[in-house]
Design an enzyme around this catalytic site. Structure first.
Site, PDB file in Angstrom:
ATOM      1  N   LYS A 206       0.828  -1.205   0.000  1.00 52.81           N
ATOM      2  CA  LYS A 206       0.000   0.000   0.000  1.00 52.81           C
ATOM      3  C   LYS A 206       0.865   1.259   0.000  1.00 52.81           C
ATOM      4  CE  LYS A 206      -3.845   0.268   2.422  1.00 52.81           C
ATOM      5  NZ  LYS A 206      -4.835   0.438   3.522  1.00 52.81           N
ATOM      6  N   GLU A 212       9.996  -5.672   4.348  1.00 54.44           N
ATOM      7  CA  GLU A 212      10.188  -7.003   3.776  1.00 54.44           C
ATOM      8  C   GLU A 212       9.895  -7.007   2.278  1.00 54.44           C
ATOM      9  OE1 GLU A 212       8.429  -7.643   7.986  1.00 54.44           O
ATOM     10  OE2 GLU A 212       8.222  -6.227   6.321  1.00 54.44           O
ATOM     11  N   GLY A 267      -5.619  -4.212   5.096  1.00 54.33           N
ATOM     12  CA  GLY A 267      -4.740  -5.185   4.467  1.00 54.33           C
ATOM     13  C   GLY A 267      -5.322  -6.578   4.414  1.00 54.33           C
ATOM     14  N   ARG A 268      -5.883  -7.046   5.528  1.00 56.87           N
ATOM     15  CA  ARG A 268      -6.391  -8.424   5.558  1.00 56.87           C
ATOM     16  C   ARG A 268      -7.765  -8.547   4.900  1.00 56.87           C
ATOM     17  NH1 ARG A 268      -5.930  -5.990  10.244  1.00 56.87           N
ATOM     18  NH2 ARG A 268      -7.667  -5.701  11.692  1.00 56.87           N
ATOM     19  N   GLU A 353      -5.559 -10.964  13.886  1.00 61.05           N
ATOM     20  CA  GLU A 353      -5.166  -9.569  13.749  1.00 61.05           C
ATOM     21  C   GLU A 353      -6.353  -8.647  13.975  1.00 61.05           C
ATOM     22  OE1 GLU A 353      -1.692  -8.432  11.021  1.00 61.05           O
ATOM     23  OE2 GLU A 353      -3.421  -7.619   9.956  1.00 61.05           O
ATOM     24  N   HIS A 384      -4.182 -37.549  11.788  1.00 58.12           N
ATOM     25  CA  HIS A 384      -3.029 -38.345  12.189  1.00 58.12           C
ATOM     26  C   HIS A 384      -1.981 -37.504  12.904  1.00 58.12           C
ATOM     27  CE1 HIS A 384      -4.303 -41.976   9.998  1.00 58.12           C
ATOM     28  NE2 HIS A 384      -4.890 -41.103   9.208  1.00 58.12           N
ATOM     29  N   LYS A 512       7.565  -3.875  14.017  1.00 55.61           N
ATOM     30  CA  LYS A 512       8.163  -3.215  12.862  1.00 55.61           C
ATOM     31  C   LYS A 512       9.109  -2.092  13.302  1.00 55.61           C
ATOM     32  CE  LYS A 512       4.372  -3.849   9.529  1.00 55.61           C
ATOM     33  NZ  LYS A 512       3.393  -3.126   8.684  1.00 55.61           N
TER      34      LYS A 512
END
Length: 547
Positions: A206, A212, A267-268, A353, A384, A512
């Site tokens: 954005k 990163e 964002g999410r 979040e 399992h 951050k």
């Protein structure tokens, strides 16, 4: 408004939980032969069976009362209206506008946002079809065979999950892959399999400043330059999804190939925006539009349906019931579909979040549990591994089973076995196995009395473990869109009940900030005086390893 846990509706649920404690689900099913049909909802290609929960009609009535006490309908209407329901960031929350297929208006500060949304969608459509058809050529005149999406968090998890979920709709001529980890291993290993002349990068950020993402993007840029030569190559091999035109241009990306979105897109919740460009590239714009349409259908259901028949509301209130009145603080999401394997990770971010908060939207510390720990893995692998804990452990785990009734892959016998395993797990969690049943089974297998006495405690399953079963006809773009929107609205409803701002994420920001400060130490080969002794020692070790 007083804290929700001080309301009469909350107190009534506390008393009801005590009253219901001695009514296991086995008994509830025996007392009501129609229970398996009554506690169901069907909407938008999803059939929800929530009968295997520790609830009665009274429970649902009391939970609806709690939602009404929390003023759920008003908060829902405020979100749709474009009010700034993200109060700590003073923003509207209009991800529903991004997939709006009907005449409903969505406005921010009185301005209709739909023309801007449709403009970006049209540009995404034209670009994705140009790449998929081979009309978009790289710097050397070759067609694109590989797309690499570089992002992190919501800019990566959503598109990655959807691309994998819709793998059956992808063309073998165009591979779409994702890089999110700043660990150089991920990017380096992927680049080793690609050719610069046929690779297109989508940089999703954005602000176009995410550490990163920009680190990975710059390394990819250098790889591209090393393979293709001058800066002119960047404009044919990089596009951006961002709001920062200046930074995009400085990177070398043609601003005509920048796809924008807006600050009212969290964002999410951004999958439905230009962040979904990798999806359109992977499966085509028609499928992307179907994804939006499925989410739109669930939006309209959420907006219009009465609370007692509202699928996101019911799913949310069941979660509140267990989190706050049954001491269950974790939710396992188990998709019985290999291509949905990234869905649990996607929902981890969406839920944790959003509702992993310890203060209300007014800044008051809560005195009750909020967002659950969300985790999961595809069945049948999960059976399992950690299902031992769910069946016989000491923790009460809420479980959502997600089961497509039809597969895209017609291998004889496989899907029947998948369905049988999913239904059996839900049944076993609900009914368990009593000591009498375990004893009878051991006797039938010829164990003597001493062996039975020794083995019996290990063969008993307490049962009464809750689950929801979401049946899908098949994982299509439309049904997948509805499923994702279902969980989005569920999370919002729970946030309203708990009094939270579900749309900020300040807990992400501190890490951050501190990472930037420590990075400065590593780059200067020094140790800031304000560091605690542990972190300072670790920084020194990190510096020593570079010598």
């Amino acid at each position: 408004m007083p804290p929700i846990d001080q309301s009469p509706a909350w107190k009534a649920l506390e008393q009801h939980a005590t009253d219901l404690a001695d009514s296991p689900m086995r008994d509830l099913f025996e007392q009501d032969p129609a229970r398996g049909q009554r506690f169901t909802l069907e909407q938008c290609g999803i059939y929800l069976d929530y009968s295997k929960n520790r609830i009665t009609e009274q429970t649902l009535g009391l939970l609806i009362g709690l939602a009404e006490t929390a003023d759920l309908v008003s908060w829902r209407d405020r979100m749709v209206r474009g009010d700034r329901v993200n109060n700590t960031e003073d923003r509207a929350v209009l991800h529903m506008a991004l997939r709006n297929r009907g005449p409903r208006e969505y406005r921010v500060d009185g301005r209709d946002v739909m023309p801007d949304i449709r403009s970006v969608l049209d540009r995404m459509s034209a670009f994705s079809e140009a790449v998929r058809s081979g009309r978009w050529l790289g710097h050397t005149g070759q067609c694109i065979t590989d797309v690499v999406s570089i992002g992190i968090g919501g800019s990566s998890l959503g598109p990655k999950m959807v691309c994998e979920a819709l793998r059956a709709y992808q063309s073998p001529d165009l591979r779409v892959q994702f890089v999110s980890n700043v660990d150089g291993a991920q990017l380096a290993q992927l680049l080793a399999t690609l050719q610069p002349a046929t690779t297109l990068f989508v940089v999703a950020s954005k602000t176009f400043t995410t550490q990163e993402t920009l680190t990975n993007a710059r390394s990819a840029r250098q790889w591209c330059l090393d393979g293709l030569g001058g800066d002119a190559a960047i404009a044919r091999h990089f596009v951006a999804v961002s709001t920062n035109r200046t930074a995009v241009v400085e990177f070398g990306i043609d601003p005509e190939n920048m796809f924008e979105f807006w600050d009212w897109v969290g964002g999410r919740y951004s999958l439905w925006s230009a962040i979904g460009l990798p999806v359109a590239l992977a499966v085509g714009n028609e499928c992307f539009e179907q994804l939006l349409a499925g989410a739109y259908e669930m939006d309209e259901h959420f907006i219009a349906a009465p609370l007692e028949n509202n699928m996101p509301v019911i799913l949310a209130l069941l979660g509140v019931w267990y989190s706050n009145f049954a001491h269950s603080h974790t939710l396992a999401v188990i998709p019985y579909d290999q291509n949905l394997r990234f869905l649990p990770a996607y929902l981890q971010q969406a839920d944790m979040e959003s509702n992993g908060k310890r203060v209300t939207r007014d800044g008051v510390a809560v005195d009750y549990q909020t967002g659950p720990v969300v985790w999961g893995q595809p069945g049948t692998d999960a059976q399992h591994s950690f299902f031992q804990l769910i069946h016989q452990g000491t923790r009460l785990v809420q479980t959502d089973f997600i089961l497509p009734l039809r597969s895209h892959y017609a291998l004889t016998g496989h899907h029947d076995k998948l369905i049988a395993n999913c239904l059996a797990q839900a049944q076993a969690l609900m009914q368990g196995r009593t000591a009498a049943e375990a004893r009878a089974e051991l006797e039938e297998h010829g164990f003597d009395a001493a062996a039975i006495q020794r083995l019996l405690p290990h063969r008993v399953f307490p049962g009464n473990r809750p689950s929801n079963l979401l049946l899908l006809d098949q994982v299509t773009p439309t049904v997948l869109g509805a499923l994702i929107a279902l969980y989005e609205h569920k999370i919002f409803v729970q946030g309203v009940v708990w009094g939270l701002d579900s749309f900020d994420q300040w807990g992400v920001e501190l890490g951050k900030q501190l990472a930037s400060e420590i990075l400065g130490d590593l780059e200067r080969a020094s140790c800031s005086p304000g560091l605690d002794s542990s972190t300072a020692g670790l920084v020194r070790r990190s510096l020593a390893a570079k010598e």
